[in-house]
Design a protein around this motif. Structure first.
Motif, mmCIF file in Angstrom:
data_model
loop_
_atom_site.group_PDB
_atom_site.id
_atom_site.type_symbol
_atom_site.label_atom_id
_atom_site.label_comp_id
_atom_site.label_asym_id
_atom_site.label_seq_id
_atom_site.Cartn_x
_atom_site.Cartn_y
_atom_site.Cartn_z
ATOM 1 N N ARG A 49 28.061 8.215 38.363
ATOM 2 C CA ARG A 49 27.208 7.160 38.909
ATOM 3 C C ARG A 49 26.682 7.563 40.288
ATOM 4 N NH1 ARG A 49 30.166 4.193 35.497
ATOM 5 N NH2 ARG A 49 29.251 2.363 34.582
ATOM 6 N N LEU A 50 27.013 8.740 40.714
ATOM 7 C CA LEU A 50 26.561 9.301 41.974
ATOM 8 C C LEU A 50 26.795 8.403 43.172
ATOM 9 C CD1 LEU A 50 23.313 11.165 40.990
ATOM 10 C CD2 LEU A 50 25.544 12.111 41.466
ATOM 11 N N PRO A 51 28.061 8.312 43.599
ATOM 12 C CA PRO A 51 28.336 7.571 44.829
ATOM 13 C C PRO A 51 27.589 8.212 45.995
ATOM 14 C CG PRO A 51 30.250 8.849 44.137
ATOM 15 C CD PRO A 51 29.225 8.982 43.058
ATOM 16 N N ALA A 52 27.409 7.453 47.045
ATOM 17 C CA ALA A 52 26.640 7.935 48.194
ATOM 18 C C ALA A 52 27.145 9.280 48.701
ATOM 19 C CB ALA A 52 26.679 6.893 49.314
ATOM 20 N N LYS A 53 28.418 9.518 48.665
ATOM 21 C CA LYS A 53 28.988 10.776 49.137
ATOM 22 C C LYS A 53 29.761 11.440 47.999
ATOM 23 C CE LYS A 53 27.860 10.544 53.509
ATOM 24 N NZ LYS A 53 27.083 11.531 54.183
ATOM 25 N N MET A 54 29.073 11.814 46.941
ATOM 26 C CA MET A 54 29.730 12.473 45.805
ATOM 27 C C MET A 54 30.410 13.746 46.277
ATOM 28 S SD MET A 54 28.140 13.954 42.334
ATOM 29 C CE MET A 54 29.198 14.452 41.012
ATOM 30 N N ASN A 55 31.630 13.961 45.812
ATOM 31 C CA ASN A 55 32.355 15.152 46.217
ATOM 32 C C ASN A 55 32.741 15.990 45.007
ATOM 33 O OD1 ASN A 55 34.832 14.134 45.129
ATOM 34 N ND2 ASN A 55 35.094 12.903 46.974
ATOM 35 N N CYS A 56 33.325 17.134 45.267
ATOM 36 C CA CYS A 56 33.712 18.066 44.201
ATOM 37 C C CYS A 56 34.725 17.444 43.249
ATOM 38 C CB CYS A 56 34.290 19.348 44.805
ATOM 39 S SG CYS A 56 33.065 20.356 45.631
ATOM 40 N N ALA A 57 35.678 16.692 43.773
ATOM 41 C CA ALA A 57 36.712 16.093 42.927
ATOM 42 C C ALA A 57 36.098 15.141 41.904
ATOM 43 C CB ALA A 57 37.745 15.366 43.781
ATOM 44 N N GLN A 58 35.119 14.361 42.305
ATOM 45 C CA GLN A 58 34.471 13.432 41.374
ATOM 46 C C GLN A 58 33.697 14.182 40.293
ATOM 47 O OE1 GLN A 58 32.552 11.554 44.695
ATOM 48 N NE2 GLN A 58 33.566 9.603 44.268
ATOM 49 N N ALA A 59 33.022 15.242 40.667
ATOM 50 C CA ALA A 59 32.274 16.040 39.692
ATOM 51 C C ALA A 59 33.229 16.736 38.725
ATOM 52 C CB ALA A 59 31.404 17.066 40.413
ATOM 53 N N ARG A 60 34.328 17.285 39.242
ATOM 54 C CA ARG A 60 35.318 17.942 38.365
ATOM 55 C C ARG A 60 35.935 16.943 37.398
ATOM 56 N NH1 ARG A 60 36.760 20.673 43.223
ATOM 57 N NH2 ARG A 60 38.461 19.202 43.461
ATOM 58 N N GLU A 61 36.216 15.728 37.858
ATOM 59 C CA GLU A 61 36.800 14.713 36.980
ATOM 60 C C GLU A 61 35.848 14.367 35.840
ATOM 61 O OE1 GLU A 61 39.503 12.526 35.207
ATOM 62 O OE2 GLU A 61 39.877 13.797 36.946
ATOM 63 N N THR A 62 34.577 14.242 36.129
ATOM 64 C CA THR A 62 33.592 13.995 35.077
ATOM 65 C C THR A 62 33.585 15.148 34.084
ATOM 66 O OG1 THR A 62 32.200 12.677 36.536
ATOM 67 C CG2 THR A 62 31.132 13.630 34.604
ATOM 68 N N ALA A 63 33.575 16.369 34.588
ATOM 69 C CA ALA A 63 33.574 17.545 33.704
ATOM 70 C C ALA A 63 34.840 17.584 32.854
ATOM 71 C CB ALA A 63 33.448 18.818 34.540
ATOM 72 N N ARG A 64 35.996 17.334 33.460
ATOM 73 C CA ARG A 64 37.260 17.329 32.694
ATOM 74 C C ARG A 64 37.196 16.327 31.545
ATOM 75 N NH1 ARG A 64 39.843 17.418 37.732
ATOM 76 N NH2 ARG A 64 40.848 19.398 38.119
ATOM 77 N N HIS A 65 36.699 15.144 31.833
ATOM 78 C CA HIS A 65 36.614 14.088 30.822
ATOM 79 C C HIS A 65 35.727 14.524 29.646
ATOM 80 C CE1 HIS A 65 36.533 10.091 29.114
ATOM 81 N NE2 HIS A 65 35.219 10.167 29.081
ATOM 82 N N VAL A 66 34.549 15.044 29.949
ATOM 83 C CA VAL A 66 33.629 15.477 28.899
ATOM 84 C C VAL A 66 34.237 16.619 28.095
ATOM 85 C CG1 VAL A 66 31.368 16.536 28.454
ATOM 86 C CG2 VAL A 66 31.575 14.666 30.102
ATOM 87 N N LEU A 67 34.831 17.589 28.764
ATOM 88 C CA LEU A 67 35.423 18.735 28.070
ATOM 89 C C LEU A 67 36.627 18.331 27.221
ATOM 90 C CD1 LEU A 67 35.125 21.348 30.930
ATOM 91 C CD2 LEU A 67 33.767 21.270 28.821
ATOM 92 N N ALA A 68 37.405 17.362 27.690
ATOM 93 C CA ALA A 68 38.567 16.893 26.923
ATOM 94 C C ALA A 68 38.128 16.252 25.611
ATOM 95 C CB ALA A 68 39.384 15.899 27.748
ATOM 96 N N GLU A 69 37.003 15.562 25.617
ATOM 97 C CA GLU A 69 36.482 14.957 24.392
ATOM 98 C C GLU A 69 36.127 16.005 23.338
ATOM 99 O OE1 GLU A 69 33.222 12.451 25.472
ATOM 100 O OE2 GLU A 69 34.543 10.865 26.222
ATOM 101 N N HIS A 70 35.882 17.235 23.795
ATOM 102 C CA HIS A 70 35.538 18.327 22.884
ATOM 103 C C HIS A 70 36.696 19.294 22.660
ATOM 104 C CE1 HIS A 70 31.305 17.517 22.222
ATOM 105 N NE2 HIS A 70 31.287 17.060 23.459
ATOM 106 N N HIS A 71 37.848 18.956 23.192
ATOM 107 C CA HIS A 71 39.039 19.812 23.036
ATOM 108 C C HIS A 71 38.746 21.247 23.483
ATOM 109 C CE1 HIS A 71 40.575 16.384 20.866
ATOM 110 N NE2 HIS A 71 39.520 16.434 20.088
ATOM 111 N N ALA A 72 38.094 21.360 24.616
ATOM 112 C CA ALA A 72 37.740 22.678 25.153
ATOM 113 C C ALA A 72 38.997 23.464 25.499
ATOM 114 C CB ALA A 72 36.866 22.511 26.394
#
Length: 132
Positions: free
Chosen positions: A9-32
Protein backbone atom coordinates in the motif's frame (compact mmCIF):
# COMPACT_ATOMS: atom_id res chain seq x y z
CA UNK A 1 1.91 -21.76 -12.49
CA UNK A 2 -0.83 -19.14 -12.17
CA UNK A 3 0.46 -15.54 -12.26
CA UNK A 4 0.28 -13.91 -8.84
CA UNK A 5 1.37 -10.50 -7.75
CA UNK A 6 1.64 -8.47 -4.62
CA UNK A 7 1.75 -4.75 -4.13
CA UNK A 8 2.29 -2.84 -0.96
CA UNK A 9 0.00 0.00 0.00
CA UNK A 10 3.13 2.15 -0.11
CA UNK A 11 3.32 3.85 3.26
CA UNK A 12 4.84 7.32 3.20
CA UNK A 13 8.21 5.93 4.27
CA UNK A 14 8.29 2.45 2.72
CA UNK A 15 11.34 0.54 3.85
CA UNK A 16 13.21 -2.60 2.84
CA UNK A 17 11.55 -4.74 5.52
CA UNK A 18 8.07 -3.94 4.20
CA UNK A 19 9.08 -4.73 0.62
CA UNK A 20 10.74 -8.01 1.67
CA UNK A 21 7.63 -9.02 3.63
CA UNK A 22 5.46 -8.49 0.56
CA UNK A 23 7.88 -10.53 -1.55
CA UNK A 24 8.00 -13.34 1.05
CA UNK A 25 4.21 -13.53 1.11
CA UNK A 26 3.89 -13.72 -2.69
CA UNK A 27 6.69 -16.29 -2.99
CA UNK A 28 5.24 -18.44 -0.19
CA UNK A 29 1.96 -18.69 -2.12
CA UNK A 30 3.97 -20.26 -4.95
CA UNK A 31 6.06 -22.54 -2.72
CA UNK A 32 9.23 -20.96 -4.06
CA UNK A 33 12.50 -22.69 -3.26
CA UNK A 34 14.70 -21.30 -0.49
CA UNK A 35 17.50 -20.29 -2.90
CA UNK A 36 15.01 -18.40 -5.11
CA UNK A 37 13.51 -16.64 -2.08
CA UNK A 38 17.00 -15.61 -0.93
CA UNK A 39 17.87 -14.21 -4.38
CA UNK A 40 14.56 -12.34 -4.72
CA UNK A 41 14.89 -10.84 -1.23
CA UNK A 42 18.43 -9.70 -2.03
CA UNK A 43 17.29 -7.97 -5.23
CA UNK A 44 14.31 -6.39 -3.44
CA UNK A 45 16.58 -5.10 -0.66
CA UNK A 46 19.10 -3.63 -3.09
CA UNK A 47 16.52 -1.92 -5.31
CA UNK A 48 14.47 -0.50 -2.43
CA UNK A 49 17.49 0.64 -0.43
CA UNK A 50 18.95 2.33 -3.53
CA UNK A 51 15.62 4.10 -4.20
CA UNK A 52 15.62 5.34 -0.61
CA UNK A 53 19.30 6.31 -0.54
CA UNK A 54 19.67 7.84 -4.01
CA UNK A 55 16.22 8.76 -5.32
CA UNK A 56 14.12 10.16 -2.50
CA UNK A 57 12.20 6.98 -1.73
CA UNK A 58 10.01 4.32 -3.31
CA UNK A 59 6.96 5.48 -5.27
CA UNK A 60 5.88 2.02 -6.46
CA UNK A 61 6.58 -1.64 -5.72
CA UNK A 62 5.24 -4.70 -7.47
CA UNK A 63 6.24 -8.36 -7.59
CA UNK A 64 4.80 -10.92 -10.01
CA UNK A 65 5.39 -14.67 -10.21
CA UNK A 66 4.76 -16.37 -13.54
CA UNK A 67 5.82 -19.70 -14.97
CA UNK A 68 9.60 -19.60 -15.06
CA UNK A 69 10.18 -16.13 -13.64
CA UNK A 70 9.74 -13.65 -10.83
CA UNK A 71 9.54 -9.98 -11.81
CA UNK A 72 10.23 -7.19 -9.31
CA UNK A 73 9.36 -3.58 -10.15
CA UNK A 74 10.57 -0.70 -7.98
CA UNK A 75 9.72 2.88 -8.92
CA UNK A 76 11.18 6.12 -7.62
CA UNK A 77 10.99 9.80 -8.45
CA UNK A 78 14.46 10.21 -9.94
CA UNK A 79 15.39 10.18 -13.61
CA UNK A 80 19.01 9.31 -12.78
CA UNK A 81 20.11 5.95 -14.13
CA UNK A 82 21.89 3.51 -11.79
CA UNK A 83 25.46 2.76 -12.77
CA UNK A 84 28.23 0.34 -11.91
CA UNK A 85 30.94 1.82 -9.76
CA UNK A 86 34.42 0.41 -10.08
CA UNK A 87 35.27 -1.77 -7.07
CA UNK A 88 37.48 0.07 -4.60
CA UNK A 89 38.80 -1.15 -1.25
CA UNK A 90 38.86 2.50 -0.08
CA UNK A 91 35.19 3.27 -0.84
CA UNK A 92 32.48 1.31 0.97
CA UNK A 93 29.39 0.14 -0.89
CA UNK A 94 28.78 0.43 -4.58
CA UNK A 95 27.99 -3.23 -5.14
CA UNK A 96 24.18 -3.10 -5.21
CA UNK A 97 23.64 -2.58 -8.92
CA UNK A 98 26.22 -5.28 -9.71
CA UNK A 99 24.40 -7.71 -7.37
CA UNK A 100 21.04 -6.93 -8.99
CA UNK A 101 22.41 -7.42 -12.51
CA UNK A 102 24.03 -10.72 -11.50
CA UNK A 103 20.98 -12.23 -9.78
CA UNK A 104 18.43 -10.78 -12.22
CA UNK A 105 20.04 -11.05 -15.64
CA UNK A 106 17.03 -9.48 -17.36
CA UNK A 107 17.00 -6.05 -15.71
CA UNK A 108 16.03 -2.84 -17.44
CA UNK A 109 14.88 0.68 -16.61
CA UNK A 110 11.65 2.30 -17.76
CA UNK A 111 11.77 6.09 -17.57
CA UNK A 112 8.52 8.04 -17.19
CA UNK A 113 7.54 11.62 -16.44
CA UNK A 114 7.55 11.03 -12.67
CA UNK A 115 10.92 9.21 -12.50
CA UNK A 116 11.79 5.64 -13.33
CA UNK A 117 10.87 2.03 -12.70
CA UNK A 118 13.52 -0.65 -12.48
CA UNK A 119 12.24 -4.02 -13.67
CA UNK A 120 14.32 -7.02 -12.56
CA UNK A 121 13.43 -10.55 -13.64
CA UNK A 122 14.85 -13.68 -12.04
CA UNK A 123 14.40 -17.18 -13.47
CA UNK A 124 12.54 -19.53 -11.10
CA UNK A 125 14.64 -22.51 -12.13
CA UNK A 126 18.31 -22.75 -11.34
CA UNK A 127 20.54 -21.82 -14.24
CA UNK A 128 24.27 -21.95 -14.73
CA UNK A 129 26.25 -20.10 -12.07
CA UNK A 130 27.16 -16.49 -12.94
CA UNK A 131 30.57 -15.95 -14.48
CA UNK A 132 33.15 -14.58 -12.05
Amino acid sequence: MKPRSGRTRLPAKMNCAQARETARHVLAEHHASDPLVADVLTVVSELVSNAIRHAGGVTGFHITVRAGQVTIEVSDGSALQPHLRPPSPKTPGGFGWRVVKTLAPTTYIRFHRTGKTIVATLPTHPGPPPAP
